[in-house]
Design an enzyme around this catalytic site. Structure first.
Site, PDB file in Angstrom:
ATOM      1  N   ASP A   1      45.864  28.689  40.988  1.00 38.44           N
ATOM      2  CA  ASP A   1      46.053  30.705  40.998  1.00 38.44           C
ATOM      3  C   ASP A   1      46.509  30.515  42.370  1.00 38.44           C
ATOM      4  OD1 ASP A   1      45.122  32.841  40.174  1.00 38.44           O
ATOM      5  OD2 ASP A   1      44.584  32.943  42.023  1.00 38.44           O
TER       6      ASP A   1
ATOM      7  N   TYR B   1      51.877  34.491  48.075  1.00 36.78           N
ATOM      8  CA  TYR B   1      51.436  33.752  48.352  1.00 36.78           C
ATOM      9  C   TYR B   1      51.948  32.557  49.136  1.00 36.78           C
ATOM     10  CZ  TYR B   1      47.104  34.735  45.974  1.00 36.78           C
ATOM     11  OH  TYR B   1      46.268  35.816  44.631  1.00 36.78           O
TER      12      TYR B   1
ATOM     13  N   LYS C   1      51.690  35.074  39.891  1.00 39.86           N
ATOM     14  CA  LYS C   1      51.385  36.706  40.123  1.00 39.86           C
ATOM     15  C   LYS C   1      52.957  37.532  39.908  1.00 39.86           C
ATOM     16  CE  LYS C   1      46.544  35.641  41.016  1.00 39.86           C
ATOM     17  NZ  LYS C   1      46.757  35.180  41.691  1.00 39.86           N
TER      18      LYS C   1
ATOM     19  N   HIS D   1      50.656  41.667  39.605  1.00 40.90           N
ATOM     20  CA  HIS D   1      49.344  41.297  40.913  1.00 40.90           C
ATOM     21  C   HIS D   1      48.214  42.751  40.945  1.00 40.90           C
ATOM     22  CE1 HIS D   1      48.640  38.558  44.771  1.00 40.90           C
ATOM     23  NE2 HIS D   1      47.615  38.849  43.864  1.00 40.90           N
TER      24      HIS D   1
ATOM     25  N   ILE E   1      21.171  42.740  44.834  1.00 35.26           N
ATOM     26  CA  ILE E   1      22.191  42.632  45.810  1.00 35.26           C
ATOM     27  C   ILE E   1      22.913  44.613  46.245  1.00 35.26           C
ATOM     28  CG2 ILE E   1      24.170  41.225  46.977  1.00 35.26           C
ATOM     29  CD1 ILE E   1      22.440  39.199  45.722  1.00 35.26           C
TER      30      ILE E   1
HETATM   31  N1  LIG Z   1      44.330  39.166  42.366  1.00 31.58           N
HETATM   32  C1  LIG Z   1      44.145  39.048  43.379  1.00 31.58           C
HETATM   33  O1  LIG Z   1      44.778  39.624  44.453  1.00 31.58           O
HETATM   34  C2  LIG Z   1      43.938  38.314  44.474  1.00 31.58           C
HETATM   35  C3  LIG Z   1      42.992  38.217  46.082  1.00 31.58           C
HETATM   36  C4  LIG Z   1      42.850  37.639  46.515  1.00 31.58           C
HETATM   37  C5  LIG Z   1      42.224  36.178  46.011  1.00 31.58           C
HETATM   38  N2  LIG Z   1      43.150  35.734  45.261  1.00 31.58           N
HETATM   39  C6  LIG Z   1      43.109  34.574  44.664  1.00 31.58           C
HETATM   40  O2  LIG Z   1      41.370  34.169  44.418  1.00 31.58           O
HETATM   41  C7  LIG Z   1      41.382  32.753  44.891  1.00 31.58           C
HETATM   42  C8  LIG Z   1      39.900  32.711  45.883  1.00 31.58           C
HETATM   43  O3  LIG Z   1      39.627  33.699  46.955  1.00 31.58           O
HETATM   44  P1  LIG Z   1      39.904  33.591  48.282  1.00 31.58           P
HETATM   45  O4  LIG Z   1      41.050  32.902  48.832  1.00 31.58           O
HETATM   46  O5  LIG Z   1      39.680  35.013  48.962  1.00 31.58           O
HETATM   47  O6  LIG Z   1      38.284  33.030  48.278  1.00 31.58           O
HETATM   48  P2  LIG Z   1      36.759  32.467  48.352  1.00 31.58           P
HETATM   49  O7  LIG Z   1      36.669  31.491  47.192  1.00 31.58           O
HETATM   50  O8  LIG Z   1      36.098  33.565  47.698  1.00 31.58           O
HETATM   51  O9  LIG Z   1      36.335  31.708  49.648  1.00 31.58           O
HETATM   52  C9  LIG Z   1      37.190  31.012  50.273  1.00 31.58           C
HETATM   53  C10 LIG Z   1      36.729  30.548  51.285  1.00 31.58           C
HETATM   54  O10 LIG Z   1      35.689  29.992  51.003  1.00 31.58           O
HETATM   55  C11 LIG Z   1      34.973  28.340  52.156  1.00 31.58           C
HETATM   56  N3  LIG Z   1      34.323  28.202  51.221  1.00 31.58           N
HETATM   57  C12 LIG Z   1      35.134  27.492  50.385  1.00 31.58           C
HETATM   58  N4  LIG Z   1      34.126  27.122  49.819  1.00 31.58           N
HETATM   59  C13 LIG Z   1      33.097  27.078  49.858  1.00 31.58           C
HETATM   60  C14 LIG Z   1      31.791  25.942  50.084  1.00 31.58           C
HETATM   61  N5  LIG Z   1      31.628  25.470  48.950  1.00 31.58           N
HETATM   62  N6  LIG Z   1      30.663  25.996  51.536  1.00 31.58           N
HETATM   63  C15 LIG Z   1      31.350  27.147  52.268  1.00 31.58           C
HETATM   64  N7  LIG Z   1      32.149  27.649  52.522  1.00 31.58           N
HETATM   65  C16 LIG Z   1      33.141  27.437  50.884  1.00 31.58           C
HETATM   66  C17 LIG Z   1      37.075  28.143  52.676  1.00 31.58           C
HETATM   67  O11 LIG Z   1      37.013  27.784  53.589  1.00 31.58           O
HETATM   68  P3  LIG Z   1      37.815  26.152  53.185  1.00 31.58           P
HETATM   69  O12 LIG Z   1      39.165  25.729  52.906  1.00 31.58           O
HETATM   70  O13 LIG Z   1      37.243  25.433  54.513  1.00 31.58           O
HETATM   71  O14 LIG Z   1      36.099  24.778  52.702  1.00 31.58           O
HETATM   72  C18 LIG Z   1      37.143  30.158  52.207  1.00 31.58           C
HETATM   73  O15 LIG Z   1      37.102  30.160  53.979  1.00 31.58           O
HETATM   74  C19 LIG Z   1      42.468  33.024  46.355  1.00 31.58           C
HETATM   75  O16 LIG Z   1      43.012  31.707  47.296  1.00 31.58           O
HETATM   76  C20 LIG Z   1      44.387  33.288  45.381  1.00 31.58           C
HETATM   77  O17 LIG Z   1      44.142  32.461  44.584  1.00 31.58           O
HETATM   78  C21 LIG Z   1      43.201  36.530  43.957  1.00 31.58           C
END
Ligand SMILES: NC(=O)c1ccc[n+]([C@@H]2O[C@H](COP(=O)([O-])OP(=O)(O)OC[C@H]3O[C@@H](n4cnc5c(N)ncnc54)[C@H](OP(=O)(O)O)[C@@H]3O)[C@@H](O)[C@H]2O)c1
Length: 328
Positions: free
Chosen positions: A58, A63, A93, A126, A299
């Site tokens: 994704d 990004y 996106k 997006h 929650i």
């Molecule tokens: N459409 C939108 O508007 C939008 C907005 C935000 C994000 N996104 C997409 O969603 C994806 C995921 O969301 P996000 O990046 O915001 O956050 P997330 O996936 O909720 O969390 C990522 C964080 O959690 C840590 N993490 C991952 N797996 C873990 C585990 N098993 N145990 C402990 N910590 C863990 C990662 O660190 P490490 O890397 O060190 O493991 C990172 O700091 C993004 O990368 C992007 O592709 C889309």
């Protein structure tokens, strides 16, 4: 087939069929991070992810990871990690500065150029937001936020599918009200709506609504972006999830991700760490009980990212309530 290849294929996570008829792996690797690692490091991280079994990636125009992902795909083909590009599901996106009928196709072509691909699997709008073309990606002035033309933008998205430049099209950060408006004019319905969703913001209204209309919900920030720039601890330090994880000998992240899967949704989770990448795929051979699901329902709920950046008293969205049509 070499033995290693066989092992990788066995690890490829579950797949769903979208309303477009195309298949999407339930779990995707999130490719957004701040700060971004250097390009070469990103390329090897994405290769690691493919070795571990990720097939869904994704990314987005905003990004800064499209080029690295494209290089990783090329390398994976070169070293035989994948036999063909079709084995991957690549999402990107349309950024807000290109959310205009005449700018969609050039924006997609630019994305494809950076990825070095001939087509995307999924192209998402997006945000339901338009920002003046040429404005800064994130630091735009409030008076550069323009009325969003849902009709023209979606028509151009449909055109992109007809041209074969993306297999499916969809939305991100759209509310029920905005989806209803879109469905009035769409000739191709959105396949996916990618939204913030996790145990701390469960999208209780949007999930059943989308299910009824055949739109797949894909959760972003499934771990509330723990430790990230836009993140919080609502998931990873939640006592209910911690207790359930301890009682099942699973990690907190695994319980949080499994909960999303049991809602009938997909998710894109970001980890650039090999062990955590592996862990985040291991959620398919066990389940949360009804009692555990009921505990998670208790929650307290709060949207993590309210989108204040898109709100201004003289702009099209005058409050976060307007942006989310009251669902905050
Ligand atoms: N459409 C939108 O508007 C939008 C907005 C935000 C994000 N996104 C997409 O969603 C994806 C995921 O969301 P996000 O990046 O915001 O956050 P997330 O996936 O909720 O969390 C990522 C964080 O959690 C840590 N993490 C991952 N797996 C873990 C585990 N098993 N145990 C402990 N910590 C863990 C990662 O660190 P490490 O890397 O060190 O493991 C990172 O700091 C993004 O990368 C992007 O592709 C889309």
């Amino acid at each position: 087939m070499p033995e290693t290849m066989e092992k990788v294929e066995q690890k490829i996570p579950e797949i769903v069929v979208l309303n477009s008829g195309h298949k999407m792996p339930v779990v995707g690797l999130g490719c957004a991070a701040h700060p971004l690692p250097p390009l070469e490091q990103l390329v090897s991280t994405f290769i690691d992810a493919m070795e571990i079994g990720y097939r869904h990636f994704d990314t987005a125009a905003c990004y800064g990871t499209e080029e690295a992902l494209g290089r990783a795909v090329a390398k994976a083909l070169e070293i035989g990690l994948i036999k063909s590009r079709d084995e991957l599901f690549i999402t990107s996106k349309l950024w807000c500065t290109d959310a205009d009928h005449d700018l969609v196709l050039p924006a997609l072509k630019q994305t494809l150029g950076k990825l070095g691909l001939e087509y995307l699997d999924l192209y998402l709008v997006h945000w339901p937001v338009r920002v003046k073309h040429g404005a800064e990606k994130f630091n735009f002035a409030k008076d550069e936020i323009l009325p969003f033309d849902i009709h023209g933008t979606w028509q151009a998205m449909e055109e992109c599918t007809k041209l074969g430049l993306t297999k499916s099209i969809g939305l991100s950060n759209f509310t029920r009200e905005k989806i209803c408006k879109l469905l009035e004019i769409a000739t191709i319905p959105p396949a996916v709506n990618q939204v913030e969703m996790n145990v701390g913001w469960q999208q209780r209204k949007l999930v059943p609504f989308a299910k009824e209309r055949g739109i797949r919900i894909c959760a972003w920030s499934p771990l509330a972006s723990y430790g990230g720039l836009w993140g919080n601890n609502a998931v990873m330090e939640n006592p209910v999830i911690k207790d359930i994880a301890a009682s099942k000998s699973k990690s907190v992240a695994q319980v949080a991700l499994r909960w999303i899967y049991q809602q009938g949704a997909s998710f894109v989770v970001k980890s650039f760490n090999k062990e955590r990448m592996k862990q985040n795929l291991q959620i398919f051979d066990w389940e949360l009980t009804k009692e555990e699901m009921d505990q998670i329902l208790q929650i307290p709920q709060r949207r993590g990212f309210a989108g204040e950046v898109f709100v201004h008293p003289t702009g099209p969205y005058k409050s976060v309530e307007e942006l989310w049509d009251g669902d905050i």
